[in-house]
Design an enzyme around this catalytic site. Sequence first.
Site, mmCIF file in Angstrom:
data_model
loop_
_atom_site.group_PDB
_atom_site.id
_atom_site.type_symbol
_atom_site.label_atom_id
_atom_site.label_comp_id
_atom_site.label_asym_id
_atom_site.label_seq_id
_atom_site.Cartn_x
_atom_site.Cartn_y
_atom_site.Cartn_z
ATOM 1 N N GLY A 45 0.837 -1.186 0.000
ATOM 2 C CA GLY A 45 0.000 0.000 0.000
ATOM 3 C C GLY A 45 0.873 1.236 0.000
ATOM 4 C CD GLN A 50 3.072 5.705 2.871
ATOM 5 O OE1 GLN A 50 2.203 5.168 2.200
ATOM 6 N NE2 GLN A 50 3.932 5.009 3.595
ATOM 7 C CB CYS A 95 4.175 1.848 7.820
ATOM 8 S SG CYS A 95 3.821 3.401 6.999
ATOM 9 C CG LEU A 96 6.435 1.013 1.948
ATOM 10 C CD1 LEU A 96 6.012 1.424 0.540
ATOM 11 C CD2 LEU A 96 7.574 0.001 1.875
ATOM 12 C CG HIS A 137 -1.614 1.106 6.875
ATOM 13 N ND1 HIS A 137 -0.823 0.535 7.837
ATOM 14 C CD2 HIS A 137 -0.807 1.984 6.210
ATOM 15 C CE1 HIS A 137 0.405 1.057 7.772
ATOM 16 N NE2 HIS A 137 0.436 1.931 6.782
ATOM 17 C CD GLU A 138 -1.438 2.498 2.330
ATOM 18 O OE1 GLU A 138 -0.971 3.648 2.245
ATOM 19 O OE2 GLU A 138 -0.781 1.541 2.790
ATOM 20 C CG HIS A 141 -0.292 6.579 5.387
ATOM 21 N ND1 HIS A 141 0.658 7.025 6.274
ATOM 22 C CD2 HIS A 141 0.025 5.286 5.131
ATOM 23 C CE1 HIS A 141 1.504 6.030 6.556
ATOM 24 N NE2 HIS A 141 1.134 4.972 5.876
#
Length: 186
Positions: A45, A50, A95-96, A137-138, A141
């Site tokens: 994701g 990000q 998470c990235l 989750h996204e 963000h």
Amino acid sequence: MILPIYTYDAPVLREQAESVPSMNDEIVALIADMFETIKAARGIGLAANQVGKLHAICLVDLSEVEDDDRRQPLILINPVVVESWGEEVVLEEGCLSLPELREDVRRPEFIAVRFKDARFEDKELEAGGLLARVIQHEVDHLNGIYFTDYLTGFKKTIVKSQLNKIKKGEVETEYPVIVNGEIIPA
Ligand code: ZN
């Protein structure tokens, strides 16, 4: 173009992404870059915050994890979780933007999400399992929320030192990141 990923504690990751009013060349190019970036980072994701863009766009790509080629990557523009139901389930998330950190997070099992697709047409999707998890989750963000925000008590204390390491750039990634405004190549 592979874009570097902003990591904790970049201000852009705490900001609210803005609704996309219509498709234009900038948005099309951003989505293409986000696809390249998520592939390069081997993520499942990615939200536009990000990569430093405050547009309400996220990608979900489960084609690798679920080993199902029919599962096309999903582009969600202006996504809103309109409903959630089922039991709250605990699942480990990463998470990235938070390299080397994984923790259990409790979230609803099923969701309905409303969004615009790549053709800017209205869609509504009901999802469960990993797909529901990644979408939640996204979308978080895009609202300036990290999964670590849900941790409490002892867990919160534990992640604090890891968050500090990320903030200082003391973590390794296999993809380019931005730490304190500086691009760190992969
Ligand atoms: Zn994330």
